[in-house]
Motif scaffolding. Structure first.
Motif, PDB file in Angstrom:
ATOM      1  N   ARG A  62       4.192  50.825  28.045  1.00 21.93           N
ATOM      2  CA  ARG A  62       4.021  52.223  28.489  1.00 21.93           C
ATOM      3  C   ARG A  62       5.389  52.873  28.614  1.00 21.93           C
ATOM      4  NH1 ARG A  62      -0.335  49.941  29.289  1.00 21.93           N
ATOM      5  NH2 ARG A  62      -2.308  51.053  29.689  1.00 21.93           N
ATOM      6  N   ILE A  63       5.496  54.117  28.124  1.00 19.12           N
ATOM      7  CA  ILE A  63       6.765  54.839  28.187  1.00 19.12           C
ATOM      8  C   ILE A  63       6.561  56.189  28.877  1.00 19.12           C
ATOM      9  CG2 ILE A  63       8.584  55.957  26.843  1.00 19.12           C
ATOM     10  CD1 ILE A  63       8.400  53.749  24.811  1.00 19.12           C
ATOM     11  N   LEU A  64       7.444  56.459  29.835  1.00 20.73           N
ATOM     12  CA  LEU A  64       7.480  57.751  30.525  1.00 20.73           C
ATOM     13  C   LEU A  64       8.758  58.461  30.099  1.00 20.73           C
ATOM     14  CD1 LEU A  64       6.762  56.390  34.128  1.00 20.73           C
ATOM     15  CD2 LEU A  64       5.177  57.791  32.795  1.00 20.73           C
ATOM     16  N   ILE A  65       8.660  59.708  29.703  1.00 25.05           N
ATOM     17  CA  ILE A  65       9.852  60.501  29.390  1.00 25.05           C
ATOM     18  C   ILE A  65      10.059  61.511  30.516  1.00 25.05           C
ATOM     19  CG2 ILE A  65      10.778  62.294  27.870  1.00 25.05           C
ATOM     20  CD1 ILE A  65       9.490  60.824  25.510  1.00 25.05           C
ATOM     21  N   THR A  66      11.276  61.516  31.059  1.00 24.50           N
ATOM     22  CA  THR A  66      11.642  62.508  32.080  1.00 24.50           C
ATOM     23  C   THR A  66      12.808  63.318  31.518  1.00 24.50           C
ATOM     24  OG1 THR A  66      11.007  60.966  33.842  1.00 24.50           O
ATOM     25  CG2 THR A  66      12.417  62.814  34.480  1.00 24.50           C
ATOM     26  N   GLU A  67      12.677  64.649  31.483  1.00 21.01           N
ATOM     27  CA  GLU A  67      13.727  65.503  30.918  1.00 21.01           C
ATOM     28  C   GLU A  67      14.618  66.087  32.011  1.00 21.01           C
ATOM     29  OE1 GLU A  67      11.279  68.182  28.298  1.00 21.01           O
ATOM     30  OE2 GLU A  67      12.637  67.312  26.794  1.00 21.01           O
ATOM     31  N   HIS A  68      15.870  66.294  31.669  1.00 22.71           N
ATOM     32  CA  HIS A  68      16.855  66.851  32.617  1.00 22.71           C
ATOM     33  C   HIS A  68      17.596  68.020  31.965  1.00 22.71           C
ATOM     34  CE1 HIS A  68      16.425  63.301  35.307  1.00 22.71           C
ATOM     35  NE2 HIS A  68      16.167  62.691  34.169  1.00 22.71           N
ATOM     36  N   GLY A  69      17.740  69.134  32.687  1.00 22.24           N
ATOM     37  CA  GLY A  69      18.486  70.291  32.176  1.00 22.24           C
ATOM     38  C   GLY A  69      19.979  69.984  32.081  1.00 22.24           C
ATOM     39  N   VAL A  70      20.714  70.913  31.436  1.00 21.62           N
ATOM     40  CA  VAL A  70      22.148  70.667  31.191  1.00 21.62           C
ATOM     41  C   VAL A  70      22.949  70.510  32.483  1.00 21.62           C
ATOM     42  CG1 VAL A  70      22.246  71.734  28.904  1.00 21.62           C
ATOM     43  CG2 VAL A  70      22.562  73.179  30.933  1.00 21.62           C
ATOM     44  N   ASP A  71      22.477  71.082  33.592  1.00 22.14           N
ATOM     45  CA  ASP A  71      23.212  70.895  34.855  1.00 22.14           C
ATOM     46  C   ASP A  71      22.557  69.836  35.739  1.00 22.14           C
ATOM     47  OD1 ASP A  71      25.567  72.620  34.774  1.00 22.14           O
ATOM     48  OD2 ASP A  71      24.079  74.185  34.368  1.00 22.14           O
ATOM     49  N   VAL A 101      28.559  63.354  33.773  1.00 20.01           N
ATOM     50  CA  VAL A 101      29.412  62.176  33.566  1.00 20.01           C
ATOM     51  C   VAL A 101      30.741  62.500  34.240  1.00 20.01           C
ATOM     52  CG1 VAL A 101      30.598  60.721  31.876  1.00 20.01           C
ATOM     53  CG2 VAL A 101      28.320  61.634  31.351  1.00 20.01           C
ATOM     54  N   ALA A 102      31.234  61.588  35.076  1.00 19.80           N
ATOM     55  CA  ALA A 102      32.516  61.785  35.781  1.00 19.80           C
ATOM     56  C   ALA A 102      32.472  63.048  36.622  1.00 19.80           C
ATOM     57  CB  ALA A 102      33.659  61.826  34.783  1.00 19.80           C
ATOM     58  N   GLY A 103      31.284  63.416  37.115  1.00 18.70           N
ATOM     59  CA  GLY A 103      31.176  64.559  38.020  1.00 18.70           C
ATOM     60  C   GLY A 103      31.114  65.906  37.334  1.00 18.70           C
ATOM     61  N   VAL A 104      31.139  65.909  35.997  1.00 18.50           N
ATOM     62  CA  VAL A 104      31.101  67.184  35.262  1.00 18.50           C
ATOM     63  C   VAL A 104      29.770  67.264  34.491  1.00 18.50           C
ATOM     64  CG1 VAL A 104      32.237  68.609  33.504  1.00 18.50           C
ATOM     65  CG2 VAL A 104      33.630  67.107  34.993  1.00 18.50           C
ATOM     66  N   THR A 105      29.004  68.321  34.724  1.00 16.60           N
ATOM     67  CA  THR A 105      27.685  68.399  34.075  1.00 16.60           C
ATOM     68  C   THR A 105      27.823  68.784  32.601  1.00 16.60           C
ATOM     69  OG1 THR A 105      27.323  70.771  34.480  1.00 16.60           O
ATOM     70  CG2 THR A 105      26.734  69.236  36.273  1.00 16.60           C
ATOM     71  N   VAL A 106      26.767  68.520  31.849  1.00 18.15           N
ATOM     72  CA  VAL A 106      26.744  68.908  30.433  1.00 18.15           C
ATOM     73  C   VAL A 106      26.908  70.425  30.327  1.00 18.15           C
ATOM     74  CG1 VAL A 106      25.264  69.010  28.378  1.00 18.15           C
ATOM     75  CG2 VAL A 106      25.360  66.915  29.768  1.00 18.15           C
ATOM     76  N   GLY A 107      26.301  71.162  31.256  1.00 26.74           N
ATOM     77  CA  GLY A 107      26.420  72.626  31.254  1.00 26.74           C
ATOM     78  C   GLY A 107      27.874  73.056  31.366  1.00 26.74           C
ATOM     79  N   GLU A 108      28.618  72.433  32.255  1.00 31.79           N
ATOM     80  CA  GLU A 108      30.048  72.764  32.414  1.00 31.79           C
ATOM     81  C   GLU A 108      30.822  72.416  31.149  1.00 31.79           C
ATOM     82  OE1 GLU A 108      30.069  70.501  36.222  1.00 31.79           O
ATOM     83  OE2 GLU A 108      31.558  71.980  36.859  1.00 31.79           O
ATOM     84  N   ARG A 109      30.507  71.283  30.566  1.00 29.60           N
ATOM     85  CA  ARG A 109      31.219  70.867  29.342  1.00 29.60           C
ATOM     86  C   ARG A 109      30.926  71.851  28.201  1.00 29.60           C
ATOM     87  NH1 ARG A 109      33.028  65.531  30.037  1.00 29.60           N
ATOM     88  NH2 ARG A 109      32.105  64.603  31.926  1.00 29.60           N
ATOM     89  N   ASN A 110      29.662  72.293  28.114  1.00 26.36           N
ATOM     90  CA  ASN A 110      29.314  73.254  27.047  1.00 26.36           C
ATOM     91  C   ASN A 110      30.103  74.555  27.233  1.00 26.36           C
ATOM     92  OD1 ASN A 110      27.499  71.386  26.140  1.00 26.36           O
ATOM     93  ND2 ASN A 110      25.671  72.405  26.946  1.00 26.36           N
ATOM     94  N   GLU A 111      30.171  75.011  28.485  1.00 26.10           N
ATOM     95  CA  GLU A 111      30.894  76.277  28.766  1.00 26.10           C
ATOM     96  C   GLU A 111      32.377  76.129  28.416  1.00 26.10           C
ATOM     97  OE1 GLU A 111      30.129  77.520  32.780  1.00 26.10           O
ATOM     98  OE2 GLU A 111      27.977  77.738  32.407  1.00 26.10           O
ATOM     99  N   ALA A 112      32.937  74.976  28.800  1.00 20.54           N
ATOM    100  CA  ALA A 112      34.370  74.743  28.528  1.00 20.54           C
ATOM    101  C   ALA A 112      34.613  74.731  27.028  1.00 20.54           C
ATOM    102  CB  ALA A 112      34.799  73.421  29.152  1.00 20.54           C
ATOM    103  N   ARG A 113      33.693  74.098  26.283  1.00 22.05           N
ATOM    104  CA  ARG A 113      33.853  74.013  24.825  1.00 22.05           C
ATOM    105  C   ARG A 113      33.760  75.437  24.216  1.00 22.05           C
ATOM    106  NH1 ARG A 113      29.588  70.893  23.560  1.00 22.05           N
ATOM    107  NH2 ARG A 113      30.540  69.244  24.803  1.00 22.05           N
ATOM    108  N   GLN A 114      32.775  76.227  24.702  1.00 24.14           N
ATOM    109  CA  GLN A 114      32.612  77.583  24.154  1.00 24.14           C
ATOM    110  C   GLN A 114      33.843  78.448  24.483  1.00 24.14           C
ATOM    111  OE1 GLN A 114      28.901  78.380  26.042  1.00 24.14           O
ATOM    112  NE2 GLN A 114      27.843  76.894  24.697  1.00 24.14           N
ATOM    113  N   ALA A 115      34.345  78.263  25.702  1.00 24.35           N
ATOM    114  CA  ALA A 115      35.539  79.025  26.102  1.00 24.35           C
ATOM    115  C   ALA A 115      36.718  78.620  25.212  1.00 24.35           C
ATOM    116  CB  ALA A 115      35.860  78.755  27.558  1.00 24.35           C
ATOM    117  N   GLY A 116      36.800  77.338  24.921  1.00 23.07           N
ATOM    118  CA  GLY A 116      37.879  76.810  24.060  1.00 23.07           C
ATOM    119  C   GLY A 116      37.773  77.416  22.675  1.00 23.07           C
ATOM    120  N   ASN A 117      36.555  77.473  22.123  1.00 22.78           N
ATOM    121  CA  ASN A 117      36.327  78.031  20.784  1.00 22.78           C
ATOM    122  C   ASN A 117      36.702  79.511  20.771  1.00 22.78           C
ATOM    123  OD1 ASN A 117      35.329  75.577  20.291  1.00 22.78           O
ATOM    124  ND2 ASN A 117      33.155  76.166  20.096  1.00 22.78           N
ATOM    125  N   ALA A 118      36.426  80.195  21.856  1.00 26.34           N
ATOM    126  CA  ALA A 118      36.704  81.650  21.905  1.00 26.34           C
ATOM    127  C   ALA A 118      38.200  81.897  21.791  1.00 26.34           C
ATOM    128  CB  ALA A 118      36.175  82.223  23.213  1.00 26.34           C
TER     129      ALA A 118
END
Lengths: 72, 72, 72, 72, 72, 72
Positions: free
Chosen positions: C40-49, C53-70
């Motif tokens: 049996r498999i249960l899937i639990t989804e999590h939003g970007v925040d 990892v290391a106290g920094v959410t995926v949402g923060e990393r995405n924003e930093a990357r977009q800011a870097g690209n800008a």
């Protein structure tokens, strides 16, 4: 709430478990601005072959490192 | 991610734990098209009286089966 | 058993969820030499925040990357 | 479904684990109006220093209580 | 403790969630002979393609059943 | 490791989720004396009728409180 489940590698001392429970409860209560009495923490331990990254368990990595050391 | 927690009956060998960690990591990485280095697996083991189906534990089922064998 | 809980980043398609459920069930059943009907498999989804990892959410990393690209 | 994970303090007897598995399965099946055969329960045990409330583990509380008794 | 996590198929009503929380808490407290105030229950819901048995999700099974009905 | 799953009441802002992820990661890394890059946190949110204490959900408690206020 919050209810926090911490998965740790097996082998931590009682002192380490108490210290991390205290530190994480404090941090969570302050960051969420909740009463620390609402914070519950469960610790679940895993042996070296019960945690893997990229399909390789910690036990396998330890053995590979030891084998590598034996050759140098 | 993904982070995968596998609940298994206690008693698997180190070899079995390593094999399932490797196989499931491969399968998840391919199916989700993600880097296998992002796949972490936790194995949590449960004794025969720590897993039940329909309110009857594996321990009880084993005993009933053995009792049934003793009568044949 | 096994009962497998997969924590995934939110946003997978139905097709992806079905594919990973199928692939991981097959892999677990073969590696553990158990009947796939017990898997049996249960899937639990999590939003970007809701994953960090290391106290920094995926949402923060995405924003930093977009800011870097800008800036480039 | 439902799949139910029960976190308990370590030290329950086999009889207690069987009794709670049976009682909770019955209660869940009736309350949700589902077939009891679909109800699976996993029990995970935690030592006295693997569960804390307000950052203080059960082990610490036991020691404080014993120290308190010793003074009376 | 006990802390109980119930994985349910998504779609239960508020009334059903309240009823199962009440029933399971009662059952656990009585069976374990603990104060019901120590019983905490978390409900986590899963969509039809976030729960699978034997690698086939509930969503796939529903579709197969509907397709089967369409042919009769 | 450690892998930490935090069960929170639904409704936290992005800012709160980021703050608690950062604070708890720092606290865990320091207390366990591990590299903070090994600390992963999953946040799972629960609605007011998906968390209960003593068999009574937060939703029920809120309603009882509001009803009480209406009478005063």
């Amino acid at each position: 709430m919050p209810i926090i489940e911490m998965h740790l590698m097996a082998g931590r001392t009682v002192e380490q478990k108490r210290r991390v429970a205290h530190a994480v409860s404090q941090a969570a209560a302050q960051a969420l601005d909740v009463d620390i009495n609402t914070v519950r923490i469960l610790i679940t331990e895993h042996g070296v072959d019960e945690f893997s990254v990229a399909g390789v368990t910690v036990g396998e990595r330890n053995e590979a490192r030891q084998a590598g050391n034996a050759l140098t």
